[in-house]
Design a protein around this motif. Sequence first.
Motif, PDB file in Angstrom:
ATOM      1  N   ARG A  60     -15.388  -4.426  -7.159  1.00 15.98           N
ATOM      2  CA  ARG A  60     -14.307  -4.266  -6.197  1.00 15.98           C
ATOM      3  C   ARG A  60     -13.792  -5.617  -5.681  1.00 15.98           C
ATOM      4  O   ARG A  60     -12.896  -5.680  -4.860  1.00 15.98           O
ATOM      5  CB  ARG A  60     -14.741  -3.368  -5.029  1.00 15.98           C
ATOM      6  CG  ARG A  60     -15.360  -2.051  -5.489  1.00 15.98           C
ATOM      7  CD  ARG A  60     -15.272  -0.958  -4.452  1.00 15.98           C
ATOM      8  NE  ARG A  60     -14.005  -0.235  -4.512  1.00 15.98           N
ATOM      9  CZ  ARG A  60     -13.792   0.877  -5.231  1.00 15.98           C
ATOM     10  NH1 ARG A  60     -14.745   1.396  -5.944  1.00 15.98           N
ATOM     11  NH2 ARG A  60     -12.611   1.465  -5.216  1.00 15.98           N
ATOM     12  N   LEU A  98     -10.686  -2.314  -2.036  1.00 14.29           N
ATOM     13  CA  LEU A  98     -10.955  -3.484  -2.865  1.00 14.29           C
ATOM     14  C   LEU A  98     -11.190  -4.662  -1.927  1.00 14.29           C
ATOM     15  O   LEU A  98     -10.739  -4.666  -0.783  1.00 14.29           O
ATOM     16  CB  LEU A  98      -9.761  -3.781  -3.784  1.00 14.29           C
ATOM     17  CG  LEU A  98      -9.371  -2.654  -4.743  1.00 14.29           C
ATOM     18  CD1 LEU A  98      -8.033  -2.960  -5.398  1.00 14.29           C
ATOM     19  CD2 LEU A  98     -10.454  -2.429  -5.797  1.00 14.29           C
ATOM     20  N   ASN A  99     -11.888  -5.670  -2.434  1.00 16.34           N
ATOM     21  CA  ASN A  99     -12.245  -6.801  -1.597  1.00 16.34           C
ATOM     22  C   ASN A  99     -11.580  -8.080  -2.130  1.00 16.34           C
ATOM     23  O   ASN A  99     -11.920  -8.556  -3.203  1.00 16.34           O
ATOM     24  CB  ASN A  99     -13.780  -6.927  -1.599  1.00 16.34           C
ATOM     25  CG  ASN A  99     -14.248  -8.115  -0.818  1.00 16.34           C
ATOM     26  OD1 ASN A  99     -13.614  -8.498   0.170  1.00 16.34           O
ATOM     27  ND2 ASN A  99     -15.340  -8.714  -1.251  1.00 16.34           N
ATOM     28  N   ILE A 100     -10.618  -8.623  -1.373  1.00 18.03           N
ATOM     29  CA  ILE A 100      -9.954  -9.855  -1.816  1.00 18.03           C
ATOM     30  C   ILE A 100     -10.824 -11.048  -1.435  1.00 18.03           C
ATOM     31  O   ILE A 100     -10.938 -11.404  -0.270  1.00 18.03           O
ATOM     32  CB  ILE A 100      -8.535  -9.973  -1.205  1.00 18.03           C
ATOM     33  CG1 ILE A 100      -7.680  -8.767  -1.634  1.00 18.03           C
ATOM     34  CG2 ILE A 100      -7.881 -11.286  -1.640  1.00 18.03           C
ATOM     35  CD1 ILE A 100      -6.290  -8.754  -1.037  1.00 18.03           C
ATOM     36  N   SER A 157       0.873  -1.183   0.000  1.00 15.86           N
ATOM     37  CA  SER A 157       0.000   0.000   0.000  1.00 15.86           C
ATOM     38  C   SER A 157       0.906   1.227   0.000  1.00 15.86           C
ATOM     39  O   SER A 157       2.015   1.188   0.537  1.00 15.86           O
ATOM     40  CB  SER A 157      -0.923   0.019   1.226  1.00 15.86           C
ATOM     41  OG  SER A 157      -0.247   0.530   2.367  1.00 15.86           O
ATOM     42  N   THR A 177      -6.335 -12.900  -5.783  1.00 15.35           N
ATOM     43  CA  THR A 177      -4.896 -12.737  -6.031  1.00 15.35           C
ATOM     44  C   THR A 177      -4.157 -14.050  -5.777  1.00 15.35           C
ATOM     45  O   THR A 177      -4.724 -14.980  -5.218  1.00 15.35           O
ATOM     46  CB  THR A 177      -4.283 -11.645  -5.124  1.00 15.35           C
ATOM     47  OG1 THR A 177      -4.429 -12.040  -3.762  1.00 15.35           O
ATOM     48  CG2 THR A 177      -4.962 -10.296  -5.352  1.00 15.35           C
ATOM     49  N   ALA A 196      -5.320  -3.558  -1.001  1.00 17.51           N
ATOM     50  CA  ALA A 196      -6.776  -3.654  -1.115  1.00 17.51           C
ATOM     51  C   ALA A 196      -7.456  -2.779  -0.063  1.00 17.51           C
ATOM     52  O   ALA A 196      -8.433  -2.081  -0.351  1.00 17.51           O
ATOM     53  CB  ALA A 196      -7.212  -5.103  -0.962  1.00 17.51           C
TER      54      ALA A 196
END
Length: 299
Positions: A191, A209-211, A137, A195, A204
Amino acid sequence: MKKTGLLILTFMLFLVFSACSGPDGNIGFEQDKDTLIVTSFYPMYIFTSNIADGIEGVRVVNMTEPQTGCLHDYQLVPADMKILEKADIFIINGAGMESFLEKVISQLPELTIIEAAKGMELLDDENGEKNPHVWVSISGAIQEVRNITDGLIAADPANETFYRKNSENYIKKLEALKQSMHDALKDIETRDIVTFHEAFPYFAHEFDLNIVSVIEREPGSEPSAGELAETIKAINEAQVKVLFTEPQYSPKAAESIAAQTGAKIYILDPVVTGPKDAESDSYERIMKENLEVLIEALK
Ligand SMILES: [Zn+2]
């Protein structure tokens, strides 16, 4: 007799020149006078190169080879200890990323070690362990740059002004990058992402964002048929249409997964590896490429 003398002279000259060559064999480095900063891997090298940029008598060398991949489970090779023996300062990510750290501390107890992730709040990964990938990040990268700067100033106070000025300039660039990524990603519709390895939770989190799922596979090795089948099952169950792989993973596996799930494969780079003499703007450049990929994939 004359010939032997010449041979001895040549040999001595050879010794003198080998002693002058740098710790990695190709940089001019004066062992006694200069400050040698060794970094554990690529992102630490990029950050530190920016902070120590242009400072006379300060050299930054990255310890691991470009093809190393993410640093989990990395085993030290003899060349690593050799370069660390010459180092004045060793810069690590910390937070458990360098599993070889205890060995370094026990063999080189005098070595100054700066931990970039020191004091940072860590997310838990799926196994309940602390996730060390804070630099992925932009906020994490900025905090690591701050920590490295503080550590360098404490270890090498004579160069405080230079470290501080470089660091402030670099952080300004990273802040601008963060803002532009926020602006570009705020209105994205999808979103949910999948990964390949636990490198992206901080990224994320920063960009909302939503993993949905993380497919853990060893970088650089082909997954077995069983592993491939598991991955395909996970993607189908999550009903995810885009999958983000990383440059360190096999494109063959990704292609096979794409063919069997209909998910489109994109590459996101967690900035774990790169060329030996990386450009100082490598982090920003890679993140801008990631941004373009995300916009294309999630539009
Ligand atoms: Zn990793």
